[in-house]
Design a protein around this motif. Structure first.
Motif, PDB file in Angstrom:
ATOM      1  N   HIS A 191      39.925  51.465   9.908  1.00 39.19           N
ATOM      2  CA  HIS A 191      40.947  50.675  10.612  1.00 39.19           C
ATOM      3  C   HIS A 191      40.816  49.177  10.331  1.00 39.19           C
ATOM      4  N   LEU A 192      40.296  48.820   9.152  1.00 40.32           N
ATOM      5  CA  LEU A 192      40.207  47.425   8.736  1.00 40.32           C
ATOM      6  C   LEU A 192      41.276  47.147   7.679  1.00 40.32           C
ATOM      7  N   ASP A 193      41.753  45.947   7.655  1.00 45.53           N
ATOM      8  CA  ASP A 193      42.836  45.565   6.743  1.00 45.53           C
ATOM      9  C   ASP A 193      42.222  45.144   5.410  1.00 45.53           C
ATOM     10  N   HIS A 194      42.064  46.103   4.496  1.00 43.03           N
ATOM     11  CA  HIS A 194      41.385  45.834   3.232  1.00 43.03           C
ATOM     12  C   HIS A 194      42.323  45.309   2.153  1.00 43.03           C
ATOM     13  N   LEU A 195      43.600  45.693   2.200  1.00 41.05           N
ATOM     14  CA  LEU A 195      44.523  45.400   1.101  1.00 41.05           C
ATOM     15  C   LEU A 195      45.802  44.751   1.601  1.00 41.05           C
ATOM     16  N   LYS A 196      46.416  44.024   0.686  1.00 42.25           N
ATOM     17  CA  LYS A 196      47.781  43.554   0.868  1.00 42.25           C
ATOM     18  C   LYS A 196      48.591  44.095  -0.302  1.00 42.25           C
ATOM     19  N   ILE A 197      49.612  44.887  -0.005  1.00 40.78           N
ATOM     20  CA  ILE A 197      50.429  45.536  -1.036  1.00 40.78           C
ATOM     21  C   ILE A 197      51.825  44.941  -1.005  1.00 40.78           C
ATOM     22  N   SER A 198      52.304  44.526  -2.175  1.00 41.33           N
ATOM     23  CA  SER A 198      53.624  43.911  -2.266  1.00 41.33           C
ATOM     24  C   SER A 198      54.294  44.314  -3.590  1.00 41.33           C
ATOM     25  N   PRO A 199      55.479  44.914  -3.526  1.00 39.92           N
ATOM     26  CA  PRO A 199      56.151  45.430  -2.323  1.00 39.92           C
ATOM     27  C   PRO A 199      55.548  46.765  -1.924  1.00 39.92           C
ATOM     28  N   ASN A 200      55.671  47.127  -0.689  1.00 42.66           N
ATOM     29  CA  ASN A 200      55.142  48.418  -0.241  1.00 42.66           C
ATOM     30  C   ASN A 200      56.209  49.504  -0.180  1.00 42.66           C
ATOM     31  N   LYS A 201      57.463  49.144  -0.546  1.00 48.09           N
ATOM     32  CA  LYS A 201      58.542  50.131  -0.613  1.00 48.09           C
ATOM     33  C   LYS A 201      59.394  49.815  -1.838  1.00 48.09           C
ATOM     34  N   ILE A 202      59.556  50.830  -2.702  1.00 46.22           N
ATOM     35  CA  ILE A 202      60.306  50.657  -3.948  1.00 46.22           C
ATOM     36  C   ILE A 202      61.417  51.707  -3.998  1.00 46.22           C
ATOM     37  N   PRO A 203      62.680  51.296  -4.002  1.00 43.27           N
ATOM     38  CA  PRO A 203      63.774  52.275  -4.141  1.00 43.27           C
ATOM     39  C   PRO A 203      63.711  52.969  -5.491  1.00 43.27           C
ATOM     40  N   LEU A 204      64.015  54.252  -5.493  1.00 43.96           N
ATOM     41  CA  LEU A 204      63.985  55.001  -6.752  1.00 43.96           C
ATOM     42  C   LEU A 204      64.989  54.458  -7.760  1.00 43.96           C
ATOM     43  N   GLU A 205      66.082  53.846  -7.252  1.00 41.66           N
ATOM     44  CA  GLU A 205      67.079  53.306  -8.176  1.00 41.66           C
ATOM     45  C   GLU A 205      66.526  52.174  -9.031  1.00 41.66           C
ATOM     46  N   SER A 206      65.510  51.468  -8.501  1.00 41.62           N
ATOM     47  CA  SER A 206      64.964  50.315  -9.227  1.00 41.62           C
ATOM     48  C   SER A 206      63.816  50.702 -10.158  1.00 41.62           C
ATOM     49  N   THR A 207      63.436  51.987 -10.207  1.00 35.01           N
ATOM     50  CA  THR A 207      62.363  52.432 -11.082  1.00 35.01           C
ATOM     51  C   THR A 207      62.943  52.912 -12.402  1.00 35.01           C
ATOM     52  N   PHE A 208      62.063  53.030 -13.368  1.00 33.70           N
ATOM     53  CA  PHE A 208      62.463  53.495 -14.691  1.00 33.70           C
ATOM     54  C   PHE A 208      62.175  54.990 -14.793  1.00 33.70           C
ATOM     55  N   ARG A 209      63.208  55.767 -15.163  1.00 32.37           N
ATOM     56  CA  ARG A 209      63.051  57.219 -15.278  1.00 32.37           C
ATOM     57  C   ARG A 209      62.983  57.627 -16.739  1.00 32.37           C
ATOM     58  N   GLU A 210      62.041  58.527 -17.012  1.00 34.30           N
ATOM     59  CA  GLU A 210      61.951  59.149 -18.330  1.00 34.30           C
ATOM     60  C   GLU A 210      62.235  60.633 -18.167  1.00 34.30           C
ATOM     61  N   GLU A 211      63.344  61.077 -18.742  1.00 39.86           N
ATOM     62  CA  GLU A 211      63.733  62.479 -18.585  1.00 39.86           C
ATOM     63  C   GLU A 211      62.876  63.374 -19.477  1.00 39.86           C
ATOM     64  N   ALA A 212      62.448  64.498 -18.917  1.00 32.53           N
ATOM     65  CA  ALA A 212      61.717  65.513 -19.683  1.00 32.53           C
ATOM     66  C   ALA A 212      62.652  66.710 -19.835  1.00 32.53           C
ATOM     67  N   TYR A 213      63.284  66.841 -21.008  1.00 35.91           N
ATOM     68  CA  TYR A 213      64.345  67.829 -21.208  1.00 35.91           C
ATOM     69  C   TYR A 213      63.816  69.257 -21.233  1.00 35.91           C
ATOM     70  N   ASP A 214      62.529  69.419 -21.557  1.00 37.90           N
ATOM     71  CA  ASP A 214      62.015  70.784 -21.638  1.00 37.90           C
ATOM     72  C   ASP A 214      61.889  71.433 -20.265  1.00 37.90           C
ATOM     73  N   SER A 215      61.614  70.634 -19.240  1.00 36.77           N
ATOM     74  CA  SER A 215      61.446  71.181 -17.896  1.00 36.77           C
ATOM     75  C   SER A 215      62.571  70.797 -16.951  1.00 36.77           C
ATOM     76  N   GLY A 216      63.354  69.820 -17.357  1.00 36.99           N
ATOM     77  CA  GLY A 216      64.410  69.358 -16.482  1.00 36.99           C
ATOM     78  C   GLY A 216      63.949  68.339 -15.467  1.00 36.99           C
ATOM     79  N   ASN A 217      62.634  68.094 -15.360  1.00 35.59           N
ATOM     80  CA  ASN A 217      62.113  67.106 -14.437  1.00 35.59           C
ATOM     81  C   ASN A 217      61.993  65.760 -15.122  1.00 35.59           C
TER      82      ASN A 217
END
Length: 495
Positions: free
Chosen positions: A86-112
């Motif tokens: 219960h100690l504050d060891h880290l500061k994370i920024s940003p702590n929330k990332i929308p999926l729209e702002s991430t980079f996606r790499e499609e894997a066509y063999d599995s569809g994921n």
């Protein structure tokens, strides 16, 4: 065979029902507990890492990859700090990332697909913690959770620590020079010629203290071997320099105290590795105990002998200067002790976040039992009060700085565990002055009462004094040394 047929059917259908029920129950449990299905990979400076290592105040940019994410999933990726203390060891920024702002790499063999993003993390307070990624639907409802990644936050170098160390070294040198002016070499030679008192101190220091520290650690920290190790190494350390100052303030034998400090410090070259090799591995098996800080012990010996020799040289060359420095020893010692108890605690105040009742109890028991054992052993051996005070204080006051150095070396592969375990020797150093301060206050009160009684005996005052003051001075009314002479030669004085 026929009578058994219904039994077989019952067993068969019963087994099928149990399997179906178990599968359904397992599905419900998985759904209720959000099974960890996110595959997380972290990279730092284009290198994959399994553990994130930071220092206090240090900021790093971490790249993350989430593999096998179902396509067309929407929501947020939340980065969470997961710790148990219960100690504050880290500061994370940003702590929330929308999926729209991430980079996606499609894997066509599995569809994921694989999602790539980054966040900044800053070390705030030393200790151990974990980071995990949570896939939310955008309404803070957790859908998927990743396996946690271990994070270590190590203590950073601070200017305050360097100031504290250098000031302590300077004050110890000054105090030991003053002690050299107060020492009597004849008393030291006599003590070494018949070393009964140093032998009692050495027995108390290197037999009782290691064993009692091991026993206290077993009782309080059996489930926390690193804390147990810190207490044991503190008990194996030689006497600290503060013991000489406390002995002088409490009216003990300073000559014996300095002699015992020198003997115990030199004895640490043999006693310390002996105890470490005998019992340390029964506490913490993975520690590095082969490289003990013998250089630090040598520095302690030199740091004791050199300023004392300077003080003795001053005493030999100029008695007048030596008397002045001897008179300054008490205020210097008081200033040093106050500095350690105030600024020392402030400089190490961060470590009190790891304080709990077990740490506080261990910090009290080790030195206080040392005081009691040293006093009882010396009184049983019929030593005088001054020697008993010196032996008692020398037994209870430990060189916690040396034990801290050993901990950092022994636990270097488990950093920052060595810095966290410092809480034990710091607790011992914090609790040690409490009974000594109380004893000094009592001594000062007694000294003041004795002086007051002496003044009353020298100059008694009652109602008759007012009558005598109104009478002319004569041999019968004088309260000065003239009174005695006047009685002996009253006829001559009054003639």
């Amino acid at each position: 065979m026929c009578p058994l047929y219904p039994v077989h059917l019952v067993l068969l259908y019963g087994s099928l029902v149990v399997c179906v029920w178990a599968a359904g129950l397992g599905t419900l449990v998985n759904a209720a507990t959000n099974v960890l299905t996110l595959k997380l990979r972290l990279q730092l400076d284009n290198l994959s890492i399994s553990t994130l290592d930071l220092q206090e105040g240090e900021e790093k940019q971490v790249t993350f990859y989430v593999d096998d994410l179902p396509p067309h999933v929407l929501g947020d990726i939340i980065i969470q700090d997961e710790n148990v203390d219960h100690l504050d060891h880290l500061k994370i920024s940003p702590n929330k990332i929308p999926l729209e702002s991430t980079f996606r790499e499609e894997a066509y063999d599995s569809g994921n697909s694989s999602v790539k993003g980054s966040f900044n993390v800053t070390g705030k307070f030393l200790g151990f913690t974990k980071i995990k990624l949570v896939l939310s639907d955008g309404n803070d409802e957790e859908l998927l959770i990743s396996e946690p990644v271990n994070v270590k936050v190590q203590r950073g170098q601070r200017v305050l620590d360097k100031i504290f160390i250098h000031v302590v070294i300077a004050m110890v040198i000054v105090a030991y020079i003053n002690m050299g002016c107060a020492l009597d070499l004849k008393v030291i030679k006599e003590t070494l010629r018949r070393p009964v008192a140093p032998a009692i101190g050495l027995f108390s220091q290197y037999l009782f203290m290691p064993l009692i520290s091991y026993a206290i650690g077993y009782g309080l920290f059996y489930d926390s071997p690193e804390m147990w190790l810190g207490l044991f190494l503190t008990g194996c350390s030689p006497g600290g320099g503060g013991s000489n100052m406390w002995t002088y303030l409490l009216g003990g034998s300073l000559d014996l105290s300095v002699t015992m400090t020198f003997i115990s410090t030199v004895g640490a070259f043999a006693a310390l590795p002996l105890w470490v090799y005998a019992l340390a591995r029964t506490i913490f098996q993975g520690g590095h105990f082969s490289k003990l800080p013998y250089k630090n012990i040598a520095f302690l010996v030199v740091g004791l002998l050199l300023p004392l020799s300077i003080g003795l040289l001053i005493k030999w060359r100029s008695q007048r200067v030596a008397v002045v420095l001897k008179r300054l020893l008490k205020p210097v010692s008081i200033i040093f002790i106050i500095f350690i108890m105030t600024f020392g605690i402030y400089a190490n105040f961060y470590i009190f976040a790891f304080f709990d009742w077990r740490v506080a109890l261990a910090g009290m028991l080790l030195p206080w039992l040392g005081f009691i054992f040293g006093a009882v052993a010396s009184l049983l051996c019929r030593r005088n009060l001054e020697e008993s005070i010196a032996i008692s204080i020398e037994t209870g006051v430990q060189n916690t700085g040396l034990s801290i150095g050993i901990l950092k070396v022994a636990l270097k592969d488990y950093a920052p565990l060595g810095d966290i375990t410092m809480v034990i020797p710091i607790a011992v150093a914090t609790m040690t002055p409490i009974p000594l301060t109380i004893a000094y206050i009592i001594k000062r009160i007694q000294d003041c009462r004795k002086r007051h009684r002496k003044l009353e005996l020298k100059c008694p005052y009652d109602d008759e004094d007012d009558i005598k003051n109104d009478m002319p001075l004569s041999a019968s009314t004088s309260c000065t040394p003239l009174h005695k002479d006047a009685n002996d030669n009253s006829k001559i004085v009054l003639a």
